[in-house]
Design an enzyme around this catalytic site. Structure first.
Site, PDB file in Angstrom:
ATOM      1  N   ASN A 164     -24.536 -49.953   9.505  1.00  0.00           N
ATOM      2  CA  ASN A 164     -23.768 -49.502  10.663  1.00  0.00           C
ATOM      3  C   ASN A 164     -24.616 -48.794  11.713  1.00  0.00           C
ATOM      4  O   ASN A 164     -25.400 -47.901  11.395  1.00  0.00           O
ATOM      5  CB  ASN A 164     -22.648 -48.560  10.207  1.00  0.00           C
ATOM      6  CG  ASN A 164     -21.535 -49.333   9.528  1.00  0.00           C
ATOM      7  OD1 ASN A 164     -21.290 -50.494   9.859  1.00  0.00           O
ATOM      8  ND2 ASN A 164     -20.869 -48.701   8.582  1.00  0.00           N
ATOM      9  N   HIS A 165     -24.426 -49.171  12.939  1.00  0.00           N
ATOM     10  CA  HIS A 165     -24.988 -48.445  14.079  1.00  0.00           C
ATOM     11  C   HIS A 165     -23.919 -47.483  14.597  1.00  0.00           C
ATOM     12  O   HIS A 165     -22.725 -47.676  14.351  1.00  0.00           O
ATOM     13  CB  HIS A 165     -25.351 -49.403  15.216  1.00  0.00           C
ATOM     14  CG  HIS A 165     -26.495 -50.318  14.883  1.00  0.00           C
ATOM     15  ND1 HIS A 165     -27.202 -51.006  15.851  1.00  0.00           N
ATOM     16  CD2 HIS A 165     -27.080 -50.647  13.702  1.00  0.00           C
ATOM     17  CE1 HIS A 165     -28.153 -51.729  15.281  1.00  0.00           C
ATOM     18  NE2 HIS A 165     -28.096 -51.530  13.981  1.00  0.00           N
TER      19      HIS A 165
END
Ligand SMILES: CC(C)(COP(=O)(O)OP(=O)(O)OC[C@H]1O[C@@H](n2cnc3c(N)ncnc32)[C@H](O)[C@@H]1OP(=O)(O)O)[C@@H](O)C(=O)NCCC(=O)NCCS
Length: 212
Positions: free
Chosen positions: A82-83
């Site tokens: 995840n960013h």
């Protein structure tokens, strides 16, 4: 005759593409139950390559129960994928350093969905993709090439992208009984003795022998 030895990496004689992966996984954040197998003609022992973006500094776990059947190229995406999505840019500037580390996300800035937990007696079809934090109930079936983004109810069949419940495998009262019976936790002698009922659809009959 009480079935194969769960400590054997390749319990099917002459068929090394089936692997009891509890015996080959080394990552302490991947926990696999007895008799759960991964089926792949290419290096079935290396199931860990299918657990993606799984970084020790995040600490999330992939927990898979007993007697699960995992088909070829099933993938698990973990939380490290995840960013940060709450800002204008999702580009991970900080990982490149050279001054850009000044935008290092604070703990809690990155989406975190928790551990991925697969129950017992779950069949995961060819090339299914399981997203971070998903919980899959006991006895579920995940159809081939599903993208599983949400929790899967016990004893349901799910499919598609995003995976939706196609149908429930048993009526609600039978599911309650099956959850209580938890046949996968029985001693292996008892499982072996009652296999014909375990593979039948007669929940009441299985309940009757369980209490003997
Ligand atoms: C899910 C599966 C088990 C079939 O289950 P089923 O209960 O018999 O389902 P049906 O074939 O009757 O189909 C029911 C519905 O599910 C849909 N469906 C079936 N497989 C699907 C899939 N992979 N993705 C999306 N939808 C699927 C069907 O299109 C049908 O939809 P409809 O009701 O709108 O017509 C099977 O399709 C599957 O994916 N098996 C996995 C095979 C595999 O990967 N094996 C690897 C080796 S172990």
């Amino acid at each position: 005759m009480n079935g194969p030895d769960p400590q054997n990496k390749h319990p099917m004689i002459g068929f090394p593409q089936v692997c009891y992966i509890k015996n080959t996984v080394n990552n302490p954040n991947i926990i696999i139950g007895d008799y759960t197998y991964y089926d792949d003609p290419v290096d079935a022992e290396n199931f860990e390559r299918n657990v993606l973006y799984h970084f020790p500094f995040i600490g999330d776990k992939l927990i898979i129960g007993k007697f699960c059947a995992i088909a070829r190229d099933v993938k698990f995406i973990m939380n490290g994928a995840n960013h940060k999505t709450s800002g204008i840019s999702t580009y991970p500037f900080q990982i490149f350093g050279s001054g850009w580390e000044k935008v290092m996300p604070e703990p809690g800035d990155l989406p975190y969905k928790g551990d991925t937990v697969i129950g017992n007696d779950v069949w995961i079809g060819f090339e299914a993709l399981i997203m971070p934090g998903v919980k899959v109930g006991n006895g579920a079936i995940i159809a081939a090439r599903s993208v599983v983004t949400a929790d899967v109810p016990a004893w349901s069949v799910v499919g598609g992208n995003p995976a939706r419940v196609i149908h429930s495998r048993f009526p609600a009262d039978s599911i309650k009984t099956l959850e209580r019976l938890a046949w996968w936790d029985w001693p292996v002698e008892k499982i072996s003795r009652h296999l014909p009922l375990i593979v039948s659809g007669d929940v009441a009959a299985l309940a009757a022998v369980a209490e003997q």
